[in-house]
Design an enzyme around this catalytic site. Sequence first.
Site, PDB file in Angstrom:
ATOM      1  N   HIS A 107       0.839  -1.195   0.000  1.00  0.00           N
ATOM      2  CA  HIS A 107       0.000   0.000   0.000  1.00  0.00           C
ATOM      3  C   HIS A 107       0.874   1.245   0.000  1.00  0.00           C
ATOM      4  O   HIS A 107       1.949   1.253   0.607  1.00  0.00           O
ATOM      5  CB  HIS A 107      -0.924   0.022   1.227  1.00  0.00           C
ATOM      6  CG  HIS A 107      -2.032   1.014   1.079  1.00  0.00           C
ATOM      7  ND1 HIS A 107      -1.897   2.323   1.459  1.00  0.00           N
ATOM      8  CD2 HIS A 107      -3.277   0.880   0.549  1.00  0.00           C
ATOM      9  CE1 HIS A 107      -3.024   2.957   1.178  1.00  0.00           C
ATOM     10  NE2 HIS A 107      -3.872   2.112   0.628  1.00  0.00           N
ATOM     11  N   GLU A 135      -7.983  -4.484  -1.145  1.00  0.00           N
ATOM     12  CA  GLU A 135      -8.532  -5.208  -2.297  1.00  0.00           C
ATOM     13  C   GLU A 135      -8.569  -6.715  -2.089  1.00  0.00           C
ATOM     14  O   GLU A 135      -9.381  -7.405  -2.676  1.00  0.00           O
ATOM     15  CB  GLU A 135      -7.716  -4.872  -3.550  1.00  0.00           C
ATOM     16  CG  GLU A 135      -7.920  -3.441  -3.978  1.00  0.00           C
ATOM     17  CD  GLU A 135      -7.558  -3.194  -5.422  1.00  0.00           C
ATOM     18  OE1 GLU A 135      -6.976  -4.083  -6.057  1.00  0.00           O
ATOM     19  OE2 GLU A 135      -7.868  -2.096  -5.903  1.00  0.00           O
TER      20      GLU A 135
HETATM   21  C1  LIG Z   1      -0.194  -0.291  -3.866  1.00  0.00           C
HETATM   22  C2  LIG Z   1       1.202  -0.050  -4.450  1.00  0.00           C
HETATM   23  C3  LIG Z   1       1.051   0.669  -5.799  1.00  0.00           C
HETATM   24  C4  LIG Z   1       1.997   0.811  -3.470  1.00  0.00           C
HETATM   25  O1  LIG Z   1       3.187   1.100  -4.021  1.00  0.00           O
HETATM   26  P1  LIG Z   1       4.340   1.958  -3.281  1.00  0.00           P
HETATM   27  O2  LIG Z   1       3.968   2.397  -1.927  1.00  0.00           O
HETATM   28  O3  LIG Z   1       4.727   2.991  -4.245  1.00  0.00           O
HETATM   29  O4  LIG Z   1       5.391   0.895  -3.001  1.00  0.00           O
HETATM   30  P2  LIG Z   1       6.703   0.732  -3.822  1.00  0.00           P
HETATM   31  O5  LIG Z   1       6.308   0.517  -5.246  1.00  0.00           O
HETATM   32  O6  LIG Z   1       7.601   1.857  -3.467  1.00  0.00           O
HETATM   33  O7  LIG Z   1       7.252  -0.610  -3.234  1.00  0.00           O
HETATM   34  C5  LIG Z   1       8.304  -0.757  -2.299  1.00  0.00           C
HETATM   35  C6  LIG Z   1       8.961  -2.078  -2.586  1.00  0.00           C
HETATM   36  O8  LIG Z   1       8.024  -3.138  -2.337  1.00  0.00           O
HETATM   37  C7  LIG Z   1       7.760  -3.846  -3.543  1.00  0.00           C
HETATM   38  N1  LIG Z   1       6.345  -4.104  -3.633  1.00  0.00           N
HETATM   39  C8  LIG Z   1       5.334  -3.235  -3.327  1.00  0.00           C
HETATM   40  N2  LIG Z   1       4.149  -3.842  -3.515  1.00  0.00           N
HETATM   41  C9  LIG Z   1       4.416  -5.092  -3.931  1.00  0.00           C
HETATM   42  C10 LIG Z   1       3.599  -6.181  -4.295  1.00  0.00           C
HETATM   43  N3  LIG Z   1       2.271  -6.101  -4.248  1.00  0.00           N
HETATM   44  N4  LIG Z   1       4.179  -7.299  -4.684  1.00  0.00           N
HETATM   45  C11 LIG Z   1       5.535  -7.393  -4.744  1.00  0.00           C
HETATM   46  N5  LIG Z   1       6.368  -6.402  -4.408  1.00  0.00           N
HETATM   47  C12 LIG Z   1       5.808  -5.264  -4.015  1.00  0.00           C
HETATM   48  C13 LIG Z   1       8.207  -2.937  -4.682  1.00  0.00           C
HETATM   49  O9  LIG Z   1       8.565  -3.680  -5.807  1.00  0.00           O
HETATM   50  C14 LIG Z   1       9.378  -2.244  -4.057  1.00  0.00           C
HETATM   51  O10 LIG Z   1      10.464  -3.122  -4.080  1.00  0.00           O
HETATM   52  P3  LIG Z   1      11.970  -2.540  -4.296  1.00  0.00           P
HETATM   53  O11 LIG Z   1      12.272  -1.806  -3.028  1.00  0.00           O
HETATM   54  O12 LIG Z   1      12.787  -3.770  -4.508  1.00  0.00           O
HETATM   55  O13 LIG Z   1      11.916  -1.643  -5.495  1.00  0.00           O
HETATM   56  C15 LIG Z   1       1.913  -1.379  -4.641  1.00  0.00           C
HETATM   57  O14 LIG Z   1       2.077  -2.011  -3.411  1.00  0.00           O
HETATM   58  C16 LIG Z   1       1.192  -2.306  -5.609  1.00  0.00           C
HETATM   59  O15 LIG Z   1       1.332  -2.145  -6.826  1.00  0.00           O
HETATM   60  N6  LIG Z   1       0.426  -3.325  -5.095  1.00  0.00           N
HETATM   61  C17 LIG Z   1      -0.281  -4.244  -5.931  1.00  0.00           C
HETATM   62  C18 LIG Z   1      -1.534  -3.634  -6.540  1.00  0.00           C
HETATM   63  C19 LIG Z   1      -2.653  -3.474  -5.547  1.00  0.00           C
HETATM   64  O16 LIG Z   1      -2.952  -4.380  -4.769  1.00  0.00           O
HETATM   65  N7  LIG Z   1      -3.266  -2.288  -5.561  1.00  0.00           N
HETATM   66  C20 LIG Z   1      -4.356  -1.953  -4.666  1.00  0.00           C
HETATM   67  C21 LIG Z   1      -3.907  -0.943  -3.657  1.00  0.00           C
HETATM   68  S1  LIG Z   1      -5.182  -0.576  -2.494  1.00  0.00           S
END
Ligand SMILES: CC(C)(COP(=O)(O)OP(=O)(O)OC[C@H]1O[C@@H](n2cnc3c(N)ncnc32)[C@H](O)[C@@H]1OP(=O)(O)O)[C@@H](O)C(=O)NCCC(=O)NCCS
Length: 508
Positions: free
Chosen positions: A384, A446
């Site tokens: 998240h 979700e």
């Molecule tokens: C929600 C989301 C966009 C948040 O992203 P964010 O806060 O920007 O987190 P980041 O993208 O900076 O992630 C930090 C690290 O965790 C990893 N990570 C984050 N969410 C992940 C996931 N669902 N699966 C695998 N790895 C994940 C990233 O790849 C990143 O790794 P790194 O440090 O090696 O680059 C992201 O977690 C995601 O895409 N989740 C899946 C989609 C989803 O469920 N969306 C609904 C949200 S309510």
Amino acid sequence: MPTIASLMTTPPVTATAGEPLAAAVRRMHDHRVGSVVVMEGTRAIGIVTERDVLRATAEPGADTRVAGVMTAPVETIDADTPVQDALSTMRERGYRHMPVTDHGHPVGVVSLRDLMRVASIGPAEVPRGLKGVVVADTEVGDVRGNEGFYHYRQYSAVELAERRPIEDVWRLMIDGALPTSAAERAAFIAEVAPLRVIPDAVSAVLPAIAAASEPLDGLRTALSLAAATRGLRPVLDIDARQRRDDALFLCAVTPTLLCALHRLRQGHAVVPPRSDLGYAANYLWMMSGSEPSPAAARAVEQYLISTIDHGFNASTFTARVVASTGADLGACVVAAIGSLSGPLHGGAPSRALALLDEIGSPERIDEVVGPMIERGDKIMGFGHAVYRTDDPRSLMLRGVARRLTAATDAEPATRELVAFAEATEAGVVRLLELLKPGRQLRTNVEFYAGVVMQLCGIPPEMFTPTFASSRVIGWCANVLEQAADNKIIRPSARYIGPPPPQAIPPLA
Ligand SMILES: CC(C)(COP(=O)(O)OP(=O)(O)OC[C@H]1O[C@@H](n2cnc3c(N)ncnc32)[C@H](O)[C@@H]1OP(=O)(O)O)[C@@H](O)C(=O)NCCC(=O)NCCS
């Protein structure tokens, strides 16, 4: 960039810990400031803000002395701190006011509002996507990502979902207070129930809209017409009472429109709303044409309550931007729906269910998910942007899913799906800890939202529309707040194209 010495209110308005709060509040009003610094001799020992006062007046029997409500100890800030640094400190700590000191002596008070005003005039750098930038004051609600907590007004959103029907929370969001008696609750329900009915002029064109678009997209068209049919006028030109009426209408008619659009698209007849059913039972009734079990209705109601609002997300911001231009409430909500429809926001809880389908059975979790993480794929339903701990909505919905399995008439398939989802959650969290150590990745809203909606008979294509049917309440609460104390939201962009002015080239 100037320092805060040029911005602070000086000298500070002060109080002593032992004096009556009422005297300090009077001084605040007289000097037109939002806080008083509590002094002991020449030392600042605490601060009382308007918020503290509001909280104290809301609590019967609260201490009526300054000492009873002040925040102490208080962090102070040096007068020669640059504005941008002070802004970062206040944002990080969540402060709205800070006493300013010069060589340790209190010389003034600086407010977040003052800093924001100056920072926006200068060539301030803001993070991409405005991440973390405070752009409004709100009493609607907030999210505390590090604590895994979010609230609607002064109440925990999860607790509201556990203990109240959605109509109570709806009233809280729009009117600012929960009903305090059964009669008040009944009056609100009686007020909104007739507003669920689709205006005739809209019903007439719904089949054409449904044929052309998915329910959420169709909702924009249908709501535009519904707003025009009802004669909604610019929020700038109407009083608070009329704005509230418009908000109640839009919130009430949205679920009816979504269900009607869904049924027409599936080739079924529209099922009109029933005023004898509660909000969620009526929603499921209008969608499926059959009366849901009380357990299913309550589960959906809890999901709906948990998604009414969630901080300053993109669609809420959109609604407020449109409201800030003085447009009518229909325009605000239609714009917000457009914002929600993007995959990065409204998402699709169905993607989390698709993951469960792909895994198929618990023993395949490692073999399916391990390579996905190693490839750098995002696992749907995990992680998240704000929460660095469990998403409180996910924890609540897991409880809702468990309760559905405990119902005496629960189908074996229900029990299996929930058990499988829990095994997948545990397995994926373990894998993420192993392969992405230190990232604190847990399930988000979700993951269990999809499970709960599937168990309650909501088809995947109605997952995001169901989210919209509750979020409209949050949008309207925000629009009412914006309209009540408006300033047009009009930021700036930095021009990075070729330097102007250049000669306009002749046509070849
Ligand atoms: C929600 C989301 C966009 C948040 O992203 P964010 O806060 O920007 O987190 P980041 O993208 O900076 O992630 C930090 C690290 O965790 C990893 N990570 C984050 N969410 C992940 C996931 N669902 N699966 C695998 N790895 C994940 C990233 O790849 C990143 O790794 P790194 O440090 O090696 O680059 C992201 O977690 C995601 O895409 N989740 C899946 C989609 C989803 O469920 N969306 C609904 C949200 S309510």
